[in-house]
Design a protein around this motif. Structure first.
Motif, short mmCIF file in Angstrom:
data_model
loop_
_atom_site.label_atom_id
_atom_site.label_comp_id
_atom_site.label_asym_id
_atom_site.label_seq_id
_atom_site.Cartn_x
_atom_site.Cartn_y
_atom_site.Cartn_z
N UNK B 53 70.68 18.07 57.65
CA UNK B 53 71.71 18.23 55.99
C UNK B 53 70.75 17.62 55.09
N UNK B 54 71.03 18.43 53.82
CA UNK B 54 70.21 18.00 52.82
C UNK B 54 70.78 16.70 52.20
N UNK B 55 70.26 15.87 51.54
CA UNK B 55 70.82 14.77 50.82
C UNK B 55 70.09 14.42 49.62
N UNK B 56 70.89 14.02 48.37
CA UNK B 56 70.11 13.86 47.19
C UNK B 56 69.89 12.41 46.95
N UNK B 57 70.04 11.39 47.83
CA UNK B 57 69.92 9.94 47.84
C UNK B 57 68.27 9.62 47.53
N UNK B 181 78.94 5.01 54.84
CA UNK B 181 77.89 6.09 54.96
C UNK B 181 77.37 6.46 53.67
N UNK B 182 77.90 7.70 53.26
CA UNK B 182 77.14 8.04 51.92
C UNK B 182 77.17 7.07 50.84
N UNK B 217 81.15 10.48 45.86
CA UNK B 217 81.46 12.05 45.69
C UNK B 217 81.09 12.92 46.51
N UNK B 218 79.73 12.63 47.01
CA UNK B 218 79.19 13.39 48.19
C UNK B 218 80.03 13.23 49.40
N UNK B 222 81.69 16.57 51.18
CA UNK B 222 81.34 17.31 52.27
C UNK B 222 82.67 17.02 53.37
N UNK B 223 83.56 16.35 53.19
CA UNK B 223 84.68 16.16 54.08
C UNK B 223 86.22 16.67 53.83
N UNK B 224 86.37 16.78 52.60
CA UNK B 224 87.81 17.06 52.19
C UNK B 224 88.39 17.84 52.68
#
Lengths: 270, 270
Positions: B53-57, B181-182, B217-218, B222-224
């Motif tokens: 999965x992409x992450x911008x971190x 996590x995020x 926000x991420x 991804x979970x809402x």
């Protein structure tokens, strides 16, 4: 101090040496992994660390540090990190092998084994990184040790050995599994102890090779009967033991007594 | 340079900024994980890293480094380590969640997922530790970054969040899962970038909090829907976005344009 040739008294001395080291590592780790919140995370970590299969690699790390003239404290964080790395690898192996054989009696399911093992690896390296004392100017040494440990646990070491174990089964067990797992891990322990104790490059490499052979002895001892290997185990152990002891020749022979007993102790346990 | 209020042109600029960073991290990682022997180990590591999965971190880590006046190169190893840590966590989560939902289309079984994830964690930290340049005298900074990353991935961060996710399901998802996590991961990325770029302690803490809110926000994005949360997602995202932007107030507003677009980009993707 007179070193007698009486093997009984030597054994008494040496065993107490290893026991005292292991007790100190245990105490250090028990303090580092308190049972504190989140309990759901720390309780399994505590149990899975102390219930894991025993390894003498962390004690070898301390003994190597002392042999090159260092203090026990200088290698304590690295020894604790090695214990955690080993416990993590053991815990994750249990997930893979649980189908065929159960080796540890704990009540945690595979999800907790997975997550707890994942927590032990960074925690071990965190212990090591936080042991840096800026007044000692030893950051570079600690970074070098982190590289040694991450390489021994990674794709060229433990992981490769575990993969071979799962994938290939019986053939060339010593070369494909023991050398990558126990061999590489003990080699790392010897080298890391020597680095932290301020050993020369030559001493570091000698103790790395000493560790490699001690690790192979461990691998053979724990797998020979289960794997029904053919040939004489005694003969293989003798060869490995001699290769190990040869690496200690350059050191002061009075100081070598303690660390060399690791090979004897293995024999006497066999 | 005139900063126009035209949001379209700003968006074009900002997207190209993130794309260029992500391309550089990709290139760095592709060089670091060649497909080399043992193939059985490196091939899955390569795939599971780039298929995760992409992450911008990791890109946030670079942007934070640049915001405090550092060069992109100074944070590249840390950004790569963050990518590997994230891929490892994602790969291991897939083992746990595979029963209920499959999220990645690869052909590796759970044993390989387990071992490869185990290899990625030390490998990421190895990349970081080997990036130490003794002539730069930055060993202490790198050790500090290793501590930041191991803590974010460990028992107080990622591991705790994953445990809560497995254990508790729906309740207090943002606090118990997204924050650990995020949230923690992006906070770490912001702080680490600022540390490596030579930021002040105040800048480091601002960028840590900026990262926390961007990470939340991420997590919400991804979970809402999957979690069927009640209430307005827009409202929650707006609050988090405003909290994030507030942390950038003390910085030079011309330089803030690039990094702040991470929050806008998230909205526009929603």
């Amino acid at each position: 101090v007179t070193v007698t040739a009486n093997s009984n008294s030597a054994n008494v001395y040496d065993r107490s040496y290893w026991i005292s080291i292991n007790d100190e590592i245990d105490a250090h780790l028990k303090q580092a992994i308190p049972i504190r919140p989140p309990l759901t995370v720390f309780e399994p970590m505590h149990h899975l660390t102390f219930d894991a299969q025993q390894t003498t690699a962390p004690a070898l790390c301390i003994a190597a540090c002392e042999l090159v003239g260092g203090n026990r404290d200088q290698a304590m964080a690295a020894a604790s990190a090695l214990r955690l790395m080993h416990a993590a690898a053991f815990t994750h192996e249990h997930i893979i092998l649980a189908g065929s054989r159960a080796r540890i009696g704990h009540s945690f399911g595979p999800n907790i084994e997975l997550l707890t093992g994942d927590g032990m690896i960074p925690f071990g390296l965190e212990l090591l990184a936080t042991s840096d004392d800026p007044t000692q100017n030893n950051s570079e040494r600690i970074l070098r040790v982190i590289i040694e440990i991450t390489q021994a646990m990674g794709s060229q070491g433990m992981l490769d050995g575990q993969y071979n174990q799962v994938q290939y089964g019986q053939s060339d067990y010593i070369d494909h599994v023991c050398k990558k797992k126990e061999g590489r891990f003990y080699a790392c322990a010897g080298a890391v102890g020597a680095i932290l104790g301020g050993g020369t490059e030559e001493e570091i490499e000698k103790l790395r090779r000493y560790g490699l052979h001690v690790g192979l002895v461990q691998g053979v001892l724990s797998n020979w009967f289960e794997r029904k290997e053919k040939g004489s185990m005694e003969k293989v152990l003798n060869e490995l033991g001699n290769l190990a002891l040869k690496e200690l020749e350059g050191f002061d022979q009075g100081n070598v007594l303690a660390i060399s007993s690791l090979v004897e102790t293995n024999f006497s346990n066999a």
